[in-house]
Design an enzyme around this catalytic site. Structure first.
Site, PDB file in Angstrom:
ATOM      1  N   ARG A  82     -11.150  -7.193  -6.128  1.00 28.79           N
ATOM      2  CA  ARG A  82     -10.087  -6.283  -6.562  1.00 28.79           C
ATOM      3  C   ARG A  82      -9.887  -6.426  -8.065  1.00 28.79           C
ATOM      4  NH1 ARG A  82      -7.296 -10.482  -3.748  1.00 28.79           N
ATOM      5  NH2 ARG A  82      -7.362  -9.259  -1.848  1.00 28.79           N
ATOM      6  N   ALA A  99     -14.370 -10.357  -7.786  1.00 29.94           N
ATOM      7  CA  ALA A  99     -14.600  -8.912  -7.885  1.00 29.94           C
ATOM      8  C   ALA A  99     -14.159  -8.136  -6.648  1.00 29.94           C
ATOM      9  CB  ALA A  99     -16.081  -8.626  -8.156  1.00 29.94           C
ATOM     10  N   TYR A 155      -1.555 -23.884 -17.728  1.00 35.29           N
ATOM     11  CA  TYR A 155      -2.297 -22.617 -17.636  1.00 35.29           C
ATOM     12  C   TYR A 155      -3.117 -22.377 -18.893  1.00 35.29           C
ATOM     13  CZ  TYR A 155      -3.283 -17.611 -17.699  1.00 35.29           C
ATOM     14  OH  TYR A 155      -3.915 -16.397 -17.801  1.00 35.29           O
TER      15      TYR A 155
END
Length: 525
Positions: free
Chosen positions: A19, A17, A171
């Site tokens: 950014r 948190a 991913y």
């Protein structure tokens, strides 16, 4: 979406948190008067990305909330447990967990070393599981105290379409691990009255990290992080009443709240948005774009590969090289060709050959043509498996700059600078050299500018791309105006008087160019 105060006094534990989306969700809750625990690694300023847990904490307090910034690596059980203990001591408990921290590497199996595989899985899947597990006893107490506890993971729906795996299997495994936590924990904790849901954006979201990867041009194709924070807020204020085990999309959530104007979330309203990964709508968007073009094939709309590279050639200049700074290899099929686009050295170059590159892109010729014409979004092509990328993904995303330049170049009058120069070259002969007797240096400005030399002084005359050591006349103007001038659409004298054309050197010889232009246009250039 307006705040209604329902999160006043609630304590949120938000990972990642400092950014981006995580910070926006924290700020939205703070406007209700919530307590926010920032669990993130950035204690010292990043050289390229703005913001730390402390600057984010200042913003949260200014927004009306209370904040406890904690330096947390979500891979560390000790660090997570320590932050949770501090939060409980500071605020008396934890009511909501937002698992936002995530790592990404969009690379194929051979290009993903185990170190990167482990990083993504430890942050995404393990970090989400760990934070949820450590906070769970306090979420149970929250429910017992009459509150609406919630775990919200920023993760996608579990879409088993192979296109979401084949270009970046590692991913996808890591990200889907977060979503599997939703699937399992939602049913496990249903009887406890704890809601567990996932939230995912319909489109790319503009963050500082996105700028660093894709450059400033990427922003206009994204939505603001506020669409995710508004959607998260709409979910969290309803608690378990909003349902559990759901895989929610940001704009779908907001539509149910009565929001219909999504331009408010666009960075550049009206522009096409990049669809996010893992959604069938990304495929649908491509199919719809075909229908809007009347069902034309990519070959019909994109043009030949050679013509595309001609347009790219028009676009090359030192500014583009400075902005991009990479060498691209295009491995094309149908036709089978290899091209090297150098946007790293000098004023750039393009050659049909093999060689070393920072980025290698493998794509069918027709899809390549459509991408550079703007009929096929490169991100969509990548997600659909039409485009394979190896190498530096940041540089790959910067290719958008080149596509824009090529697209704008293709609209230039009479086919662009390259085509105009080719036609001029065909008209040069010894008689024209005797009549004129001058070397002209053209400095063309714009996305598809560059330097060209027309030698009407030596031998049979010549034309080349580059610089002359001793030009008699140097002319500087926009590429589009150059094309208009040599096709008779713009008078050179008028262009000079209007400030569109700057001339240095022998003015007498400069005026002779008008005769050259007239002879060329009379020959129907």
């Amino acid at each position: 979406m307006l705040n209604v105060g329902k999160l006043a006094g609630y304590t949120l534990f938000v990972t990642g948190a400092s950014r981006g989306i995580g910070k926006e969700i924290a700020l939205k809750a703070a406007r209700d008067g919530a307590n926010v625990v920032i669990a993130a690694k950035t204690a010292e300023p990043h050289p390229k990305l703005p913001g730390t847990i402390y600057t984010a904490a200042e913003e949260i307090v200014k927004a009306g909330g209370k904040c406890l910034p904690c330096v947390v690596d979500v891979r560390s059980e000790e660090a997570v447990q320590g932050a949770v203990d501090q939060a409980v001591k500071e605020f008396g408990g934890i009511d909501i967990v937002v698992n936002n921290a995530s790592a990404i590497s969009l690379t194929g199996t051979l290009q993903t070393p185990m170190k990167v595989y482990d990083l993504m899985n430890q942050i995404n899947t393990r970090g989400t599981y760990l934070c949820s597990r450590v906070c769970l006893p306090h979420l149970i107490k929250s429910k017992q105290a009459g509150r609406d506890p919630h775990i919200l993971n920023i993760s996608p729906p579990l879409n088993m379409n192979p296109i979401w795996f084949k270009g970046h299997t590692a991913y996808t495994i890591a990200k889907y691990g977060m979503s599997m936590c939703v699937l399992g924990m939602a049913d496990e904790l249903r009887d406890e009255g704890i809601a567990v849901n996932a939230l995912w954006p319909r489109t790319a979201i503009h963050t500082a990290a996105m700028d660093m990867i894709g450059g400033d041009d990427i922003a206009g194709q994204c939505r603001k992080p506020s669409i995710m924070s508004d959607a998260a807020y709409a979910i969290l204020i309803k608690g378990a009443n909003s349902g559990t085990g759901q895989f929610l999309i940001d704009d779908d959530v907001l539509k149910k709240e009565g929001i219909t104007n999504f331009d408010q979330y666009a960075i550049d309203p009206g522009r096409n948005l990049i669809p996010d990964f893992f959604l069938d709508s990304a495929e649908e968007a491509y199919e719809n774009s075909l229908k809007e073009r009347g069902g034309k094939s990519n070959t019909e709309t994109g043009g030949s590969v050679q013509s595309v590279f001609d347009r790219i050639s028009d676009s090359l200049n030192s500014d583009l090289v400075n902005n991009v700074g990479g060498v691209y290899k295009f491995v094309l099929s149908e036709p089978d060709e290899i091209w090297i686009l150098d946007l790293k050295n000098g004023e750039g170059s393009i050659n049909q050959c093999d060689g070393d590159a920072d980025v290698t892109m493998t794509v069918k010729g027709q899809d390549f043509s459509s991408m550079f014409k703007g009929d096929l979004n490169a991100t969509q092509a990548f997600m659909q498996g039409k485009l394979k990328i190896e190498g530096n993904m940041g540089l790959a995303m910067k290719l958008e700059k080149v596509m824009k330049a090529a697209q704008s170049g293709s609209s230039t009058s009479r086919g662009g600078v390259s085509n105009t120069m080719q036609k001029v070259e065909k008209m040069i002969n010894s008689n024209l050299v005797k009549e004129v007797g001058a070397v002209y240096q053209f400095v063309l400005k714009g996305n598809y500018g560059g330097k060209w030399v027309i030698d009407l002084k030596n031998g049979d005359g010549s034309l080349k791309k580059g610089s002359s050591d001793e030009p008699d006349v140097t002319m500087e103007l926009a590429s589009e105006d150059f094309v208009k001038m040599f096709t008779g659409e713009l008078n050179s004298t008028q262009a000079f008087m209007q400030g569109k054309l700057k001339i240095n050197g022998n003015m007498g010889l400069a005026m002779k160019l008008e005769k050259v232009i007239k002879s060329l246009t009379s020959a129907k250039l």
